[in-house]
Design an enzyme around this catalytic site. Structure first.
Site, PDB file in Angstrom:
ATOM      1  N   CYS A 171     -67.133 -53.561  45.254  1.00  0.00           N
ATOM      2  CA  CYS A 171     -66.448 -52.513  46.015  1.00  0.00           C
ATOM      3  C   CYS A 171     -66.929 -52.465  47.469  1.00  0.00           C
ATOM      4  O   CYS A 171     -68.083 -52.112  47.723  1.00  0.00           O
ATOM      5  CB  CYS A 171     -66.683 -51.171  45.310  1.00  0.00           C
ATOM      6  SG  CYS A 171     -66.159 -49.721  46.221  1.00  0.00           S
TER       7      CYS A 171
ATOM      8  N   CYS B 244     -68.093 -49.094  48.683  1.00  0.00           N
ATOM      9  CA  CYS B 244     -69.378 -48.772  48.058  1.00  0.00           C
ATOM     10  C   CYS B 244     -70.532 -49.378  48.845  1.00  0.00           C
ATOM     11  O   CYS B 244     -71.579 -48.750  49.014  1.00  0.00           O
ATOM     12  CB  CYS B 244     -69.415 -49.288  46.615  1.00  0.00           C
ATOM     13  SG  CYS B 244     -68.195 -48.513  45.530  1.00  0.00           S
TER      14      CYS B 244
END
Length: 107
Positions: free
Chosen positions: A30, A33
């Site tokens: 991600c 993230c």
């Protein structure tokens, strides 16, 4: 920098924490993230020991992510006294995240 620690369970860690706990639910693939990881380091440096930051890889700990209904990444859940008091989905700027945490923890 974060230090790996061992606990019997996620629930025990949250319930037994002496400071509020900010849990970062993330996945290694991600992009947002990865961006959030740097923001969390900045926030932790500002707050110090008044906040515990925990990272939970949703691919390794699917049961924990499911229990807390994590569908979007990154998702941050702030716990105080073992109870969730705030939830953030997506990336927040460092100053906005810091202000939000301070508002919830002091309140």
């Amino acid at each position: 920098m974060a230090q790996p620690q061992k606990f019997r369970s996620f629930d025990d860690m949250i319930a037994g924490a002496s400071a509020p706990v900010l849990v970062d639910f993330y996945a290694s693939w991600c992009g947002p993230c990865r961006l959030m990881a740097g923001i969390l380091e900045h926030v932790k440096a500002q707050i110090g020991d008044d906040l515990m930051v925990v990272k939970i890889d949703t691919e390794k700990y699917e049961r924990i992510a499911a229990k807390w209904q994590v569908g979007a990444l990154p998702t941050l859940i702030l716990f105080k006294n073992g109870q969730p008091i705030d939830r953030i989905e997506g990336v927040l700027e460092p100053d906005a995240l810091l202000a939000r945490i301070q508002q919830k923890v002091v309140a």
